[in-house]
Motif scaffolding. Structure first.
Motif, PDB file in Angstrom:
ATOM      1  N   LEU A 169       4.857   6.062  -0.321  1.00  0.00           N
ATOM      2  CA  LEU A 169       4.575   7.204  -1.080  1.00  0.00           C
ATOM      3  C   LEU A 169       5.490   8.170  -1.286  1.00  0.00           C
ATOM      4  CD1 LEU A 169       1.807   8.214  -2.622  1.00  0.00           C
ATOM      5  CD2 LEU A 169       1.482   9.708  -0.603  1.00  0.00           C
ATOM      6  N   ARG A 218       0.888  -1.264  -0.030  1.00  0.00           N
ATOM      7  CA  ARG A 218       0.057  -0.088   0.157  1.00  0.00           C
ATOM      8  C   ARG A 218       0.924   1.252   0.117  1.00  0.00           C
ATOM      9  NH1 ARG A 218      -5.385  -0.003   2.004  1.00  0.00           N
ATOM     10  NH2 ARG A 218      -5.083   2.414   1.643  1.00  0.00           N
ATOM     11  N   GLU A 219       0.406   2.379  -0.274  1.00  0.00           N
ATOM     12  CA  GLU A 219       0.968   3.752  -0.510  1.00  0.00           C
ATOM     13  C   GLU A 219       1.499   4.049   0.831  1.00  0.00           C
ATOM     14  OE1 GLU A 219      -3.056   4.940  -0.128  1.00  0.00           O
ATOM     15  OE2 GLU A 219      -1.888   3.251  -0.960  1.00  0.00           O
ATOM     16  N   THR A 220       0.794   3.577   1.961  1.00  0.00           N
ATOM     17  CA  THR A 220       1.182   4.043   3.344  1.00  0.00           C
ATOM     18  C   THR A 220       2.013   2.921   4.141  1.00  0.00           C
ATOM     19  OG1 THR A 220      -1.243   2.742   3.959  1.00  0.00           O
ATOM     20  CG2 THR A 220      -1.111   5.195   3.827  1.00  0.00           C
ATOM     21  N   THR A 221       2.519   1.962   3.345  1.00  0.00           N
ATOM     22  CA  THR A 221       3.493   1.092   4.103  1.00  0.00           C
ATOM     23  C   THR A 221       4.640   1.700   4.296  1.00  0.00           C
ATOM     24  OG1 THR A 221       2.387  -0.760   2.631  1.00  0.00           O
ATOM     25  CG2 THR A 221       4.710  -1.390   3.593  1.00  0.00           C
ATOM     26  N   ASP A 232      -3.324   1.640  -4.405  1.00  0.00           N
ATOM     27  CA  ASP A 232      -4.223   2.380  -3.149  1.00  0.00           C
ATOM     28  C   ASP A 232      -4.897   1.235  -2.651  1.00  0.00           C
ATOM     29  OD1 ASP A 232      -6.017   2.048  -5.219  1.00  0.00           O
ATOM     30  OD2 ASP A 232      -6.261   4.293  -5.487  1.00  0.00           O
ATOM     31  N   ARG A 233      -6.077   1.824  -1.947  1.00  0.00           N
ATOM     32  CA  ARG A 233      -7.004   0.587  -1.043  1.00  0.00           C
ATOM     33  C   ARG A 233      -7.850   0.104  -2.325  1.00  0.00           C
ATOM     34  NH1 ARG A 233     -11.541   4.638   1.714  1.00  0.00           N
ATOM     35  NH2 ARG A 233     -12.120   5.893   0.055  1.00  0.00           N
ATOM     36  N   ILE A 278       7.179   6.305   4.073  1.00  0.00           N
ATOM     37  CA  ILE A 278       6.532   5.475   3.574  1.00  0.00           C
ATOM     38  C   ILE A 278       6.580   5.193   2.191  1.00  0.00           C
ATOM     39  CG2 ILE A 278       4.484   5.780   5.454  1.00  0.00           C
ATOM     40  CD1 ILE A 278       3.128   7.432   3.315  1.00  0.00           C
TER      41      ILE A 278
END
Length: 577
Positions: free
Chosen positions: A510, A456-459, A480-481, A508
């Protein structure tokens, strides 16, 4: 070792074994729908509607639409958001995964709609559930996307074959409409699944064919021009039908009402029409049988009755489909074709023309010609009508009418009944071409495997580093989600962060990812994918469902593609080739 190699089941043989199992699934699903619909519906829906007073004719489809809509509304809320459920979409632009829980909800909604008189076909639910269960079988076995897509095709073939007792048409339907490929390694399993499904449904369960078609005398060469004129009329009728379905979808799409309101409104429209024409209730196979046997001649004004019935079915089906009712449009299309053929034949006889050709013969050819106009597939239409009638003498006029109806329909409407929904979603299907052999070419979907597991982009960076340490990939896709491909993280790009250990907690995916690389789509021919493959530096080139949604569905090995291209070039350059 040689004996062992001979005894090991090869993939083609394994696919036939799977197709046989899926054929059984198709036969069982047909039995399930048959019993479930008759459990809710005590008798033939048209006969029931004819005996009801007007207010009950109005109430029955309205209440049925409300109930079916409530099942959809609360059922889909309960199962949550899942992937696409359109058969063609998951094959052309996906990885062959059909959402089981969503389709179970839709199945029960379809049963209620069909049993209460919605102008929709039972075959749609049978095909959908057969394909979904087949896909689920592959998902449980964790098979790759190319095999899942084949299983979906076999499920669709078995469902269609069982529903109509037409094994050849079932296989051709899946090859032409669902898979879009007629290569033998795909067509053989489709045939196997269709034959098993039709045999199980007819022989073991005793389910009789929907249509009882009387024999017709052979059509002479001097009578063929009448069927050319019928082909033109059926092309117009098919195009009008498609345009009305588009209008229905557009108008219902403009309002944000919940499904139960839309389906109840569609049921109300069907109920209002049924007050005058009860034959529009249900998919219409019983009325089609009556038309084939020329029972409409008992009406005081047959031509006026047929014209009104045709318009009534157009409007009822357009409203039902436009509202989002779950079901098929195949059987209503045959109804429209039968009514068009009956009108044409009766009109000729009224003016003393073609007296030697029965009106029922025009009905039969009209069924195939309108089917060809709406599906854009003359081969499917000819085979379907031939299997339903088992009358070869009607094949020559049927072929002429189908060919002409498609030419006319193309000029009046730009999409088929199966492609319009996908075009609106931005999913590009294969374009027609004059180049020979294109239908036999491999596509990206034939080689596609499961994608590199994305992040995910928030990983966080620590988790990404752990993925690189435990895996063999130098690039990780970032999504993304909604699984939209946003970019990729490269191993070499992490080097600048290795000396800043205390700052890693705030970094992250991103922050470190590169822009999304140029991806492929499942429907792309291999030759069209060559420029993208050559430009890519990724070991596994990502595959997205389409360039509008950009949802990651798979990957293809760059080395495998380049090997295929190299072998093809070597074969072309070989003077012995």
């Amino acid at each position: 070792m040689r004996w062992r190699e001979k005894l090991v089941l090869k993939e083609e043989a394994f696919h036939l074994v799977l197709a046989g199992a899926i054929g059984v699934i198709g036969g069982v699903v047909n039995l399930f729908f048959y019993e479930a619909v008759h459990l809710v519906q005590p008798g033939n829906i048209v006969e029931v509607a004819e005996k009801l007073p007007d207010w009950e004719r109005l109430l029955l489809p309205t209440a049925g639409g409300l109930a079916a809509g409530l099942i959809l509304h609360w059922g889909l809320r309960l199962v949550g958001k899942q992937g696409p459920s359109n058969l063609i979409e998951v094959v052309v632009a996906g990885d062959g995964r059909l959402p089981t829980r969503m389709d179970v909800v839709k199945t029960f909604s379809a049963i209620v709609s069909i049993a209460t008189g919605a102008s929709i076909g039972r075959e749609g639910g049978i095909v959908q559930l057969s394909a979904t269960l087949s896909s689920k079988l592959g998902q449980l076995a964790k098979w790759p996307p190319y095999r899942l897509r084949l299983l979906v095709g076999c499920g669709a073939a078995s469902g269609m074959a069982a529903a109509y007792n037409a094994p050849i048409a079932g296989a051709v339907f899946s090859a032409l409409i669902v898979l879009g490929n007629f290569s033998m390694n795909l067509f053989a399993p489709l045939v196997f699944a269709s034959v098993i499904a039709a045999t199980v449904s007819r022989t073991f369960f005793g389910i009789k064919p929907w249509y009882q078609i009387p024999p017709f005398p052979e059509v002479g060469p001097w009578q063929l021009p009448w069927f050319l004129l019928l082909g033109i009329l059926c092309g117009v009728a098919g195009a009008v039908f498609l345009k009305l379905v588009r209008v229905g979808r557009t108008e219902f799409g403009k309002v944000s009402w919940p499904p139960y309101i839309k389906l109840a409104l569609a049921g109300l429209i069907v109920g209002v029409i049924a007050m005058e024409f009860p034959g529009v209730c249900g998919n219409g196979y019983s009325v089609t049988n009556d038309i084939l046997h020329e029972d409409f001649m008992n009406e005081a004004r047959p031509l006026l009755f047929l014209a009104g019935l045709l318009i009534a079915k157009w409007v009822a089906t357009a409203a039902t489909v436009g509202a989002g009712t779950v079901g098929g449009i195949f059987t209503p299309t045959l109804f429209v074709g039968a009514t068009t053929g009956a009108f044409f034949g009766t009109l000729l006889h009224r003016f003393g023309m073609a007296p030697e050709v029965k009106a029922g013969a025009f009905v039969l050819v009209g069924m195939g010609a309108v089917l060809a106009a709406t599906t854009r597939s003359p081969l499917l239409a000819v085979i379907m009508v031939f299997e339903l009638s088992l009358n070869y003498s009607m094949v020559p006029p049927l072929m002429l009418a189908c060919a002409l109806s498609i030419l006319v329909a193309r000029q009046l409407h730009d999409e088929s009944v199966y492609t319009e929904h996908l075009r609106l979603k931005g999913i590009a299907l294969g374009q027609e071409t004059n180049r020979m052999g294109v239908a036999m070419e491999q596509t990206i979907g034939d080689l596609m495997r499961a994608p590199v597991t994305p992040v995910r982009e928030t990983t966080g960076l620590e988790e990404i580093a752990e993925r690189f340490l435990t895996g063999s990939n130098n690039f990780l896709p970032v999504v993304d989600r909604n699984r939209r491909l946003m970019g990729v993280v490269a191993l070499q790009d992490l080097k600048e962060f290795l000396n800043r250990a205390k700052d890693l907690h705030g970094v992250i995916a991103l922050d470190v990812m590169r822009p999304a690389p140029k991806a492929l789509t499942p429907a792309q021919p291999l030759l069209d994918a060559l420029p993208t493959v050559l430009e890519s530096e990724l070991r596994n080139v990502p595959v997205v469902n389409n360039y509008n949604e950009n949802r990651l569905v798979g990957a293809v090995a760059r080395a495998e593609l380049l090997t295929i291209f190299s072998e093809a070039i070597a074969e072309k350059s070989d003077p012995r080739g």
